[in-house]
Design a protein around this motif. Structure first.
Motif, PDB file in Angstrom:
ATOM      1  N   UNK A 371       0.827  -1.207   0.000  1.00  0.00           N
ATOM      2  CA  UNK A 371       0.000   0.000   0.000  1.00  0.00           C
ATOM      3  C   UNK A 371       0.861   1.256   0.000  1.00  0.00           C
ATOM      4  N   UNK A 372       2.035   1.173   0.649  1.00  0.00           N
ATOM      5  CA  UNK A 372       2.962   2.313   0.610  1.00  0.00           C
ATOM      6  C   UNK A 372       3.537   2.488  -0.787  1.00  0.00           C
ATOM      7  N   UNK A 373       3.761   1.382  -1.487  1.00  0.00           N
ATOM      8  CA  UNK A 373       4.368   1.435  -2.817  1.00  0.00           C
ATOM      9  C   UNK A 373       3.381   1.886  -3.894  1.00  0.00           C
ATOM     10  N   UNK A 374       2.140   1.354  -3.837  1.00  0.00           N
ATOM     11  CA  UNK A 374       1.177   1.629  -4.899  1.00  0.00           C
ATOM     12  C   UNK A 374       0.037   2.559  -4.474  1.00  0.00           C
ATOM     13  N   UNK A 375      -0.142   2.751  -3.173  1.00  0.00           N
ATOM     14  CA  UNK A 375      -1.308   3.478  -2.679  1.00  0.00           C
ATOM     15  C   UNK A 375      -2.457   2.509  -2.428  1.00  0.00           C
ATOM     16  N   UNK A 376      -3.303   2.840  -1.470  1.00  0.00           N
ATOM     17  CA  UNK A 376      -4.360   1.909  -1.082  1.00  0.00           C
ATOM     18  C   UNK A 376      -5.356   1.666  -2.206  1.00  0.00           C
ATOM     19  N   UNK A 377      -5.790   2.743  -2.853  1.00  0.00           N
ATOM     20  CA  UNK A 377      -6.792   2.582  -3.908  1.00  0.00           C
ATOM     21  C   UNK A 377      -6.261   1.713  -5.039  1.00  0.00           C
ATOM     22  N   UNK A 378      -5.057   2.023  -5.527  1.00  0.00           N
ATOM     23  CA  UNK A 378      -4.500   1.264  -6.642  1.00  0.00           C
ATOM     24  C   UNK A 378      -4.287  -0.204  -6.277  1.00  0.00           C
ATOM     25  N   UNK A 379      -3.797  -0.442  -5.065  1.00  0.00           N
ATOM     26  CA  UNK A 379      -3.583  -1.823  -4.639  1.00  0.00           C
ATOM     27  C   UNK A 379      -4.910  -2.568  -4.575  1.00  0.00           C
ATOM     28  N   UNK A 380      -5.958  -1.886  -4.117  1.00  0.00           N
ATOM     29  CA  UNK A 380      -7.292  -2.497  -4.064  1.00  0.00           C
ATOM     30  C   UNK A 380      -7.726  -2.959  -5.455  1.00  0.00           C
ATOM     31  N   UNK A 381      -7.542  -2.086  -6.450  1.00  0.00           N
ATOM     32  CA  UNK A 381      -7.945  -2.407  -7.824  1.00  0.00           C
ATOM     33  C   UNK A 381      -7.124  -3.574  -8.363  1.00  0.00           C
ATOM     34  N   UNK A 382      -5.800  -3.516  -8.190  1.00  0.00           N
ATOM     35  CA  UNK A 382      -4.938  -4.586  -8.696  1.00  0.00           C
ATOM     36  C   UNK A 382      -5.296  -5.927  -8.065  1.00  0.00           C
ATOM     37  N   UNK A 383      -5.541  -5.916  -6.760  1.00  0.00           N
ATOM     38  CA  UNK A 383      -5.832  -7.166  -6.050  1.00  0.00           C
ATOM     39  C   UNK A 383      -7.140  -7.783  -6.547  1.00  0.00           C
ATOM     40  N   UNK A 384      -8.160  -6.954  -6.772  1.00  0.00           N
ATOM     41  CA  UNK A 384      -9.433  -7.462  -7.274  1.00  0.00           C
ATOM     42  C   UNK A 384      -9.278  -8.099  -8.658  1.00  0.00           C
ATOM     43  N   UNK A 385      -8.592  -7.424  -9.543  1.00  0.00           N
ATOM     44  CA  UNK A 385      -8.447  -7.922 -10.909  1.00  0.00           C
ATOM     45  C   UNK A 385      -7.655  -9.228 -10.922  1.00  0.00           C
ATOM     46  N   UNK A 386      -6.525  -9.252 -10.227  1.00  0.00           N
ATOM     47  CA  UNK A 386      -5.679 -10.440 -10.241  1.00  0.00           C
ATOM     48  C   UNK A 386      -6.376 -11.631  -9.573  1.00  0.00           C
ATOM     49  N   UNK A 387      -7.020 -11.389  -8.430  1.00  0.00           N
ATOM     50  CA  UNK A 387      -7.708 -12.479  -7.741  1.00  0.00           C
ATOM     51  C   UNK A 387      -8.828 -13.048  -8.601  1.00  0.00           C
ATOM     52  N   UNK A 388      -9.627 -12.174  -9.206  1.00  0.00           N
ATOM     53  CA  UNK A 388     -10.743 -12.636 -10.025  1.00  0.00           C
ATOM     54  C   UNK A 388     -10.310 -13.400 -11.255  1.00  0.00           C
ATOM     55  N   UNK A 389      -9.304 -12.883 -11.972  1.00  0.00           N
ATOM     56  CA  UNK A 389      -8.848 -13.546 -13.194  1.00  0.00           C
ATOM     57  C   UNK A 389      -8.248 -14.919 -12.899  1.00  0.00           C
ATOM     58  N   UNK A 390      -7.492 -15.017 -11.817  1.00  0.00           N
ATOM     59  CA  UNK A 390      -6.922 -16.320 -11.450  1.00  0.00           C
ATOM     60  C   UNK A 390      -8.029 -17.297 -11.069  1.00  0.00           C
ATOM     61  N   UNK A 391      -9.032 -16.810 -10.353  1.00  0.00           N
ATOM     62  CA  UNK A 391     -10.100 -17.692  -9.873  1.00  0.00           C
ATOM     63  C   UNK A 391     -10.883 -18.342 -11.012  1.00  0.00           C
ATOM     64  N   UNK A 392     -10.996 -17.647 -12.133  1.00  0.00           N
ATOM     65  CA  UNK A 392     -11.725 -18.194 -13.285  1.00  0.00           C
ATOM     66  C   UNK A 392     -11.136 -19.524 -13.742  1.00  0.00           C
ATOM     67  N   UNK A 393      -9.830 -19.704 -13.579  1.00  0.00           N
ATOM     68  CA  UNK A 393      -9.144 -20.885 -14.097  1.00  0.00           C
ATOM     69  C   UNK A 393      -9.639 -22.195 -13.487  1.00  0.00           C
ATOM     70  N   UNK A 394     -10.290 -22.139 -12.324  1.00  0.00           N
ATOM     71  CA  UNK A 394     -10.772 -23.369 -11.685  1.00  0.00           C
ATOM     72  C   UNK A 394     -11.799 -24.089 -12.557  1.00  0.00           C
TER      73      UNK A 394
END
Length: 532
Positions: A371-394
């Motif tokens: 969060x210090x490196x990317x900021x809270x908002x940006x990290x929130x967005x990145x985490x949502x996108x990456x988690x969701x895209x990976x989850x589709x693979x199941x």
């Protein structure tokens, strides 16, 4: 320094979310399958129950936020509620997983009464608990550190309930059966079982969960006798029940599992509820409140509500919390059903859930640095996108792809774990912003969004799971219906929650508080408090 918070206090605070997650993750992960497979409710009924029970949470959460802000005691505004609700929350959690012998109508009434009472007591506990973090320190960076500790505690509590519950169910659900095994072929056996007591619902399967069971009983219909990896049935004392078991070699009595799920779930939750209350007591005794409202602030509910609905960061966080909690709750709520009925290995779900919790702890620890490196908002967005895209693979995994399922789930959870960590820290930022802009502070009211989003998101998730499974005619006590619902179970485990995550990422892009703004707010508020 007024804003300094010791490691001991951070750990004590974290144990409170460990306690809350014994309740919340226990309910989110196991209550749906308990209601359908053990208590005997149909999935559509459970889905409606989850949605209806949560629909009133917005009002109860706001009321609790208002009450918390106006509580006056020698212990502060929020800490007393943690003490007062510890035992009631433990008690209602135990009642949720208790199975009284009612008719169908009685079961529905009991489920509604206990579940709604659970949400109300959880509200009275969790809103003050969440608000407490915002008044332990006025420094948003220290608060981020506390938030990371909190999430480690939360995931630790989740790991406790998700890692041990199924094993406790197996231990306490043991009915001491007599089991006879006759070998018919290399991988084919006749198994005959009896028990010394009447049991309304037992489940029989092999230890590895790979063999197929059919009834050795001419009275069974063709549908009833479809080969399945397990059978659920009621037992009369000292009556024999026979099955043909095919598909595994070297089966003996020690490799046959017969569990009374009602007794197992009930006794297991009684024990975990004791830990819940104990952890809450520790949180109360180790934490302190330091940030107070401005001295000249008068109680004015109308102004507090006006400040709330004009607080853009809070409004976006409210929608954001609803979406990401729906995402996480679908993922959690379908796991045990997926492992039980698609992978045919319920106890393996415990290992999977522990793996997710370990990934969650790592994700929570990483959040402060990232969060210090990317900021809270940006990290929130990145985490949502990456988690969701990976989850589709199941969706592409077969029931044999155990390693792939574990890998995808753990990687997805690593990013998903950052979401609640950031969310509750950012609610504190929204409280600071309101004080900075309006000269008033209503921390409890601000944090009502956290409780509402958590509970209503879980309610939406339960409704989605229930309606999808009902669309595929799922019946947790009917092997034929279970097999027909497998496509729906796979969808719920993969791309359905992922769609929610990607929508949430779009909403989060609207969040206005960047780190530069937060630094200015912190400096100004510290100057105001120093001059009082």
């Amino acid at each position: 320094m007024k804003d300094k918070v010791s490691i001991t206090e951070k750990i004590g605070y974290a144990l409170g979310d460990g306690a809350a997650n014994i309740a919340w993750r226990g309910v989110a992960t196991f209550l749906f399958i308990f209601y359908t497979d053990v208590f005997g409710l149909d999935p559509a009924t459970v889905g409606v129950l989850f949605l209806v029970a949560r629909s009133s949470d917005g009002i109860s959460d706001i009321v609790m936020g208002v009450i918390g802000d106006r509580t006056k005691s020698k212990f502060g505004k929020f800490r007393p509620w943690i003490l007062w609700t510890a035992i009631p929350l433990a008690a209602i959690l135990s009642l949720l997983f208790t199975s009284p012998d009612f008719n169908d109508t009685g079961k529905i009434i009991y489920a509604y009464a206990t579940y709604i009472l659970f949400t109300l007591i959880y509200t009275a506990n969790n809103i003050p608990y969440g608000a407490l973090m915002a008044v332990m320190t006025g420094d948003d960076k220290v608060r981020t550190s506390i938030g990371s500790f909190r999430m480690v505690g939360a995931f630790g509590g989740g790991m406790l309930v998700q890692g041990v519950l199924l094993f406790l169910v197996a231990y306490f659900g043991n009915i001491n059966p007599d089991i006879g095994v006759d070998k018919l072929d290399e991988t084919k056996f006749r198994v005959e079982v009896s028990a010394p007591v009447d049991v309304s619902n037992v489940n029989i399967k092999t230890e590895d969960g790979m063999a197929m069971f059919t009834w050795d009983d001419d009275s069974k219909t063709k549908e009833e006798n479809t080969p399945t990896h397990s059978k659920s049935f009621s037992v009369e004392a000292n009556k024999s029940y026979a099955f043909i078991v095919d598909g595994e070699a070297n089966i003996d009595a020690d490799k046959i599992s017969i569990i009374d799920q009602k007794k197992g779930y009930g006794n297991s939750m009684y024990i975990l509820s004791v830990f819940l209350a104990l952890f809450m007591f520790i949180t109360f005794y180790t934490t302190r409140e330091r940030v107070l409202p401005p001295k000249d602030q008068k109680s004015d509910l109308v102004k507090d509500l006006k400040d709330l609905v004009t607080n853009k960061p809070w409004l976006i966080l409210l929608g954001m919390g609803l979406l990401f909690n729906t995402y996480n709750s679908i993922k959690q709520g379908i796991v045990v059903i997926y492992f039980t009925h698609y992978l045919n290995n319920q106890l393996l779900a415990a290992s999977f859930l522990v793996g997710l919790m370990l990934a969650s702890i790592v994700g929570a620890i990483m959040t402060t640095y990232l969060s210090k490196k990317f900021g809270k908002r940006n990290l929130f967005v990145y985490a949502l996108i990456l988690s969701g895209l990976v989850n589709i693979l199941i969706i592409f995994c077969s029931s044999e792809d155990i390693e792939a399922i574990f890998t995808i789930g753990i990687v997805s959870e690593l990013f998903a774990a950052m979401l609640p960590t950031l969310f509750f820290v950012m609610l504190g930022d929204a409280a600071d912003y309101s004080e900075f802009k309006n000269g008033r502070r209503a921390t409890g009211l601000i944090y009502s969004a956290g409780s509402f989003a958590t509970k209503f998101g879980g309610g939406l998730a339960g409704a989605i799971i229930g309606f999808v499974l009902a669309r595929f005619n799922y019946d947790g006590q009917d092997a034929v219906a279970i097999n027909g619902a497998i496509p729906g179970i796979k969808m719920l485990m993969s791309w359905i929650p992922a769609i929610v995550a990607l929508v949430a990422a779009g909403v989060m892009m609207l969040y206005p508080l960047k780190q530069k703004t937060l630094d200015e707010v912190t400096l100004e508020l510290n100057a105001r408090r120093a001059s009082e």
